[in-house]
Design a protein around this motif. Structure first.
Motif, PDB file in Angstrom:
ATOM      1  N   LEU A 160      13.509  28.635  41.620  1.00  0.00           N
ATOM      2  CA  LEU A 160      14.800  27.986  41.389  1.00  0.00           C
ATOM      3  C   LEU A 160      15.727  28.850  40.547  1.00  0.00           C
ATOM      4  O   LEU A 160      16.940  28.917  40.802  1.00  0.00           O
ATOM      5  N   LEU A 161      15.184  29.524  39.544  1.00  0.00           N
ATOM      6  CA  LEU A 161      16.009  30.387  38.706  1.00  0.00           C
ATOM      7  C   LEU A 161      16.633  31.511  39.512  1.00  0.00           C
ATOM      8  O   LEU A 161      17.822  31.828  39.353  1.00  0.00           O
ATOM      9  N   MET A 162      15.857  32.135  40.385  1.00  0.00           N
ATOM     10  CA  MET A 162      16.386  33.219  41.207  1.00  0.00           C
ATOM     11  C   MET A 162      17.475  32.725  42.153  1.00  0.00           C
ATOM     12  O   MET A 162      18.537  33.350  42.300  1.00  0.00           O
ATOM     13  N   VAL A 163      17.235  31.595  42.786  1.00  0.00           N
ATOM     14  CA  VAL A 163      18.212  31.060  43.736  1.00  0.00           C
ATOM     15  C   VAL A 163      19.503  30.669  43.021  1.00  0.00           C
ATOM     16  O   VAL A 163      20.613  31.007  43.460  1.00  0.00           O
ATOM     17  N   VAL A 164      19.381  29.965  41.904  1.00  0.00           N
ATOM     18  CA  VAL A 164      20.573  29.540  41.160  1.00  0.00           C
ATOM     19  C   VAL A 164      21.314  30.736  40.588  1.00  0.00           C
ATOM     20  O   VAL A 164      22.552  30.752  40.540  1.00  0.00           O
ATOM     21  N   ASN A 165      20.599  31.767  40.163  1.00  0.00           N
ATOM     22  CA  ASN A 165      21.254  32.966  39.632  1.00  0.00           C
ATOM     23  C   ASN A 165      22.102  33.643  40.699  1.00  0.00           C
ATOM     24  O   ASN A 165      23.223  34.100  40.411  1.00  0.00           O
ATOM     25  N   VAL A 166      21.587  33.716  41.911  1.00  0.00           N
ATOM     26  CA  VAL A 166      22.375  34.295  43.006  1.00  0.00           C
ATOM     27  C   VAL A 166      23.641  33.475  43.242  1.00  0.00           C
ATOM     28  O   VAL A 166      24.743  34.019  43.411  1.00  0.00           O
ATOM     29  N   GLY A 167      23.509  32.151  43.241  1.00  0.00           N
ATOM     30  CA  GLY A 167      24.673  31.296  43.427  1.00  0.00           C
ATOM     31  C   GLY A 167      25.705  31.474  42.327  1.00  0.00           C
ATOM     32  O   GLY A 167      26.914  31.543  42.598  1.00  0.00           O
ATOM     33  N   PHE A 168      25.255  31.531  41.070  1.00  0.00           N
ATOM     34  CA  PHE A 168      26.175  31.730  39.959  1.00  0.00           C
ATOM     35  C   PHE A 168      26.907  33.065  40.076  1.00  0.00           C
ATOM     36  O   PHE A 168      28.126  33.143  39.859  1.00  0.00           O
TER      37      PHE A 168
END
Length: 282
Positions: free
Chosen positions: A261-269
């Motif tokens: 989740l951290l990796m996915v959300v970081n890409v989105g941010f």
């Protein structure tokens, strides 16, 4: 013939299990994500309501925050130093190849503030703090302490999850600030004393290209990452089943799910920030 029949039977059972797993797994994953979203929303609502009404469990919040800081600050420093040095090496080499060695400070500093500091902090929180939270709540769950609290009319969400959520957000933001400082200092020292860069050039380019928005982005990322790590760990811990082995499985699932989740959300941010606040010049 008997061996062949047994082999076909085993192969058929394996195929049936695989098909059943593939059929069940998406539904179970969606159910888990749904529980985490609902728990996160309720915990944030209770955090605001209890703080406004003066019912916030401040003592538990302080205890959890101190535990998180003691658990994660040394690993954060230990990981931030080599990552910042690695970024300084890579950007220094790249800047030298294109004849822009004076921009090494800007590139390395921005990489640390925007990406390295919040992500490193969140990953260490997931590995060290998230696993501890999940194991603690998981042990309480299998000992039926959580059920006993609910029977007595004490909300486990408000008593256990909300203070951990507040502590996770605060500690994530504080450690991100520490990681930014350590990363910038490590990049500066490595660029000046190892790559023989100019101290004034490093500081000037960094201060010219780094903006307040970059630090705000890092803090917003840290708050969101801290929320994700805490909510995932609490949800996995409160839904532990299967005895001590189930606690171990919950801890493993919490760490893996948090990392993804951290990796996915970081890409989105990163993509959203790039779209909303584009850089017109270098």
């Amino acid at each position: 013939m008997a061996t062949s029949a047994a082999s076909r039977t085993g192969s058929g059972a394996s195929t049936t299990w695989a098909r059943g797993y593939l059929h069940r797994h998406p539904g179970a994953a969606l159910e888990t994500v749904g529980r985490q979203v609902i728990m996160g929303g309720q915990a944030l609502r209770y955090l605001v309501v209890d703080a406004a009404a003066g019912r916030f469990p401040f003592r538990e919040f302080v205890r959890q925050a101190m535990f998180m800081v003691k658990t994660a600050y040394l690993p954060t420093i230990a990981v931030a130093l080599p990552i910042s040095a690695t970024l300084s090496i890579q950007f220094g080499l790249l800047a030298g190849q294109v004849g822009a060695t004076s921009l090494a400070g800007a590139a390395g500093g921005l990489a640390v503030i925007r990406q390295s500091a919040p992500l490193v902090t969140a990953m260490l929180l997931a590995a060290a703090v998230g696993s501890a939270i999940c194991s603690d709540l998981g042990a309480r769950t299998i000992r039926e302490e959580i059920d006993a609290m609910e029977v007595m009319g004490v909300s486990a969400l408000r008593r256990l999850v909300v203070p951990r959520l507040a502590a996770g957000i605060l500690v994530a933001m504080a450690l991100t600030g520490l990681s930014c400082f350590i990363g910038f200092l490590a990049g500066y020292l490595f660029n000046v004393y190892v790559q023989h860069g100019t101290p004034g050039s490093y500081l000037a380019t960094f201060s010219s290209f780094a903006t307040t928005g970059d630090l705000v982005l890092a803090m917003v990322k840290a708050a969101v990452f801290g929320t994700i790590v805490t909510v995932v760990a609490c949800e996995k811990g409160l839904h532990t089943a299967g005895g001590p082995g189930g606690v171990a499985n919950s801890v493993n699932a919490a760490v893996v799910a948090s990392m993804i989740l951290l990796m996915v959300v970081n890409v989105g941010f990163t993509e959203l920030y790039t779209i909303l606040f584009p850089r017109t010049t270098l």
